[in-house]
Design a protein around this motif. Structure first.
Motif, PDB file in Angstrom:
ATOM      1  N   ILE A  19      -1.835  -5.895  -4.131  1.00 31.56           N
ATOM      2  CA  ILE A  19      -1.879  -4.445  -3.899  1.00 31.56           C
ATOM      3  C   ILE A  19      -3.286  -4.001  -3.506  1.00 31.56           C
ATOM      4  O   ILE A  19      -3.464  -3.160  -2.620  1.00 31.56           O
ATOM      5  N   LEU A  22      -3.825  -4.930   0.053  1.00 32.16           N
ATOM      6  CA  LEU A  22      -3.042  -4.029   0.904  1.00 32.16           C
ATOM      7  C   LEU A  22      -3.716  -2.665   1.009  1.00 32.16           C
ATOM      8  O   LEU A  22      -3.791  -2.070   2.088  1.00 32.16           O
ATOM      9  N   GLU A  23      -4.251  -2.198  -0.109  1.00 32.51           N
ATOM     10  CA  GLU A  23      -4.950  -0.909  -0.134  1.00 32.51           C
ATOM     11  C   GLU A  23      -6.191  -0.958   0.763  1.00 32.51           C
ATOM     12  O   GLU A  23      -6.479  -0.008   1.501  1.00 32.51           O
ATOM     13  N   GLU A  49       4.362  -1.785   6.780  1.00 29.54           N
ATOM     14  CA  GLU A  49       5.444  -0.957   6.233  1.00 29.54           C
ATOM     15  C   GLU A  49       6.411  -1.818   5.418  1.00 29.54           C
ATOM     16  O   GLU A  49       6.836  -1.443   4.321  1.00 29.54           O
ATOM     17  N   ASP A  51       5.744  -4.644   3.982  1.00 31.23           N
ATOM     18  CA  ASP A  51       5.019  -5.066   2.784  1.00 31.23           C
ATOM     19  C   ASP A  51       5.024  -3.962   1.727  1.00 31.23           C
ATOM     20  O   ASP A  51       5.249  -4.209   0.529  1.00 31.23           O
ATOM     21  N   LEU A  52       4.789  -2.721   2.150  1.00 30.00           N
ATOM     22  CA  LEU A  52       4.764  -1.592   1.218  1.00 30.00           C
ATOM     23  C   LEU A  52       6.120  -1.392   0.546  1.00 30.00           C
ATOM     24  O   LEU A  52       6.198  -1.169  -0.669  1.00 30.00           O
ATOM     25  N   LYS A  53       7.181  -1.467   1.335  1.00 27.74           N
ATOM     26  CA  LYS A  53       8.525  -1.279   0.780  1.00 27.74           C
ATOM     27  C   LYS A  53       8.863  -2.381  -0.225  1.00 27.74           C
ATOM     28  O   LYS A  53       9.398  -2.116  -1.303  1.00 27.74           O
ATOM     29  N   SER A  55       6.715  -4.182  -1.866  1.00 23.41           N
ATOM     30  CA  SER A  55       5.822  -4.044  -3.028  1.00 23.41           C
ATOM     31  C   SER A  55       6.342  -2.973  -3.978  1.00 23.41           C
ATOM     32  O   SER A  55       6.286  -3.128  -5.204  1.00 23.41           O
ATOM     33  N   GLN A  56       6.861  -1.880  -3.412  1.00 20.93           N
ATOM     34  CA  GLN A  56       7.416  -0.823  -4.262  1.00 20.93           C
ATOM     35  C   GLN A  56       8.636  -1.328  -5.032  1.00 20.93           C
ATOM     36  O   GLN A  56       8.800  -1.042  -6.232  1.00 20.93           O
ATOM     37  N   LEU A  79       0.767   3.012  -5.173  1.00 16.17           N
ATOM     38  CA  LEU A  79       1.579   2.590  -4.026  1.00 16.17           C
ATOM     39  C   LEU A  79       2.074   3.793  -3.232  1.00 16.17           C
ATOM     40  O   LEU A  79       2.100   3.775  -2.008  1.00 16.17           O
ATOM     41  N   MET A  82      -0.730   5.127  -1.238  1.00 15.94           N
ATOM     42  CA  MET A  82      -0.977   4.245  -0.093  1.00 15.94           C
ATOM     43  C   MET A  82       0.026   4.516   1.019  1.00 15.94           C
ATOM     44  O   MET A  82      -0.319   4.521   2.208  1.00 15.94           O
ATOM     45  N   MET A  83       1.278   4.753   0.648  1.00 15.26           N
ATOM     46  CA  MET A  83       2.310   5.061   1.647  1.00 15.26           C
ATOM     47  C   MET A  83       1.983   6.362   2.389  1.00 15.26           C
ATOM     48  O   MET A  83       2.151   6.452   3.606  1.00 15.26           O
TER      49      MET A  83
END
Length: 215
Positions: A19, A22-23, A49, A51-53, A55-56, A79, A82-83
């Protein structure tokens, strides 16, 4: 239970590092401003995108397990932040790349295969996105990103003036008598059934000069 809890804690340690990476990536997205790299940047946005989904989803899973273990629930609220930070970059580069792809296809594909109503919707949607994202970047004090939005928006604005003509010529109601009438009225024969006839040739024939009569 103890084994599962220890395994999760080890996984979460690696997840926390992921995370942070990613941030850091999202924080530096403002440095991507080279419009010649639109396609590569759009692909990168789609990967982030995804990766974010994921990760959530993983964070939600960890939190649900922590509740089962009776452990303190780890705060993954960053998160969501970040989105929110990522969203304008994602929309800009994906729509900028879409526009680049659409325009090439629309100008070169056979004119009689064009979906005029779909084109109109795509252009209108992209125009709104560029306007909104431009304002977002201005508020974030990212002038180069805002300028890129304005550049794409100006291209869309320039293309929008041809849409009434394209919608008229690609109307499902067009019959042979209409093509004949147009030729008589403007003195230009439009080879609309020719697979070699493209939007580029429509513009070369200067048909926009006769837009009112055609429409």
């Amino acid at each position: 239970e103890k084994r599962y809890k220890e395994e999760q804690e080890a996984e979460q340690e690696g997840f926390g590092m992921h995370i942070k990476d990613l941030e850091s990536t999202i924080t530096n997205l403002g440095q991507l401003t080279d419009m010649s790299q639109t396609e590569a940047y759009a692909r990168q946005m789609q990967e982030i995108e995804k990766d974010l989904k994921e990760s959530q989803q993983q964070a939600d899973l960890y939190n649900s397990r922590e509740a089962l273990f009776g452990s303190e629930v780890t705060d993954y609220s960053n998160l969501k932040k970040m989105m929110d930070t990522f969203d304008p970059f994602y929309k800009f580069w994906v729509y900028a790349n879409n526009w680049k792809t659409w325009k090439k296809s629309w100008m070169e594909d056979a004119f009689n295969t064009l979906d005029a109503e779909g084109m109109d919707k795509d252009v209108q949607d992209a125009f709104k996105v560029m306007f909104k994202m431009g304002k977002q970047f201005t508020l974030r004090d990212m002038p180069t990103c805002a300028s890129n939005c304005e550049s794409v928006r100006a291209q869309l604005e320039d293309f929008k003036k041809y849409l009434p003509l394209i919608l008229a010529l690609r109307s499902p109601g067009m019959r042979d008598r209409h093509w004949t009438q147009i030729a008589e009225d403007i003195g230009v024969v439009i080879p609309h059934d020719d697979p070699e006839y493209t939007l580029t040739k429509v513009l070369e024939q200067k048909l926009p000069d006769h837009m009112e009569a055609i429409v």
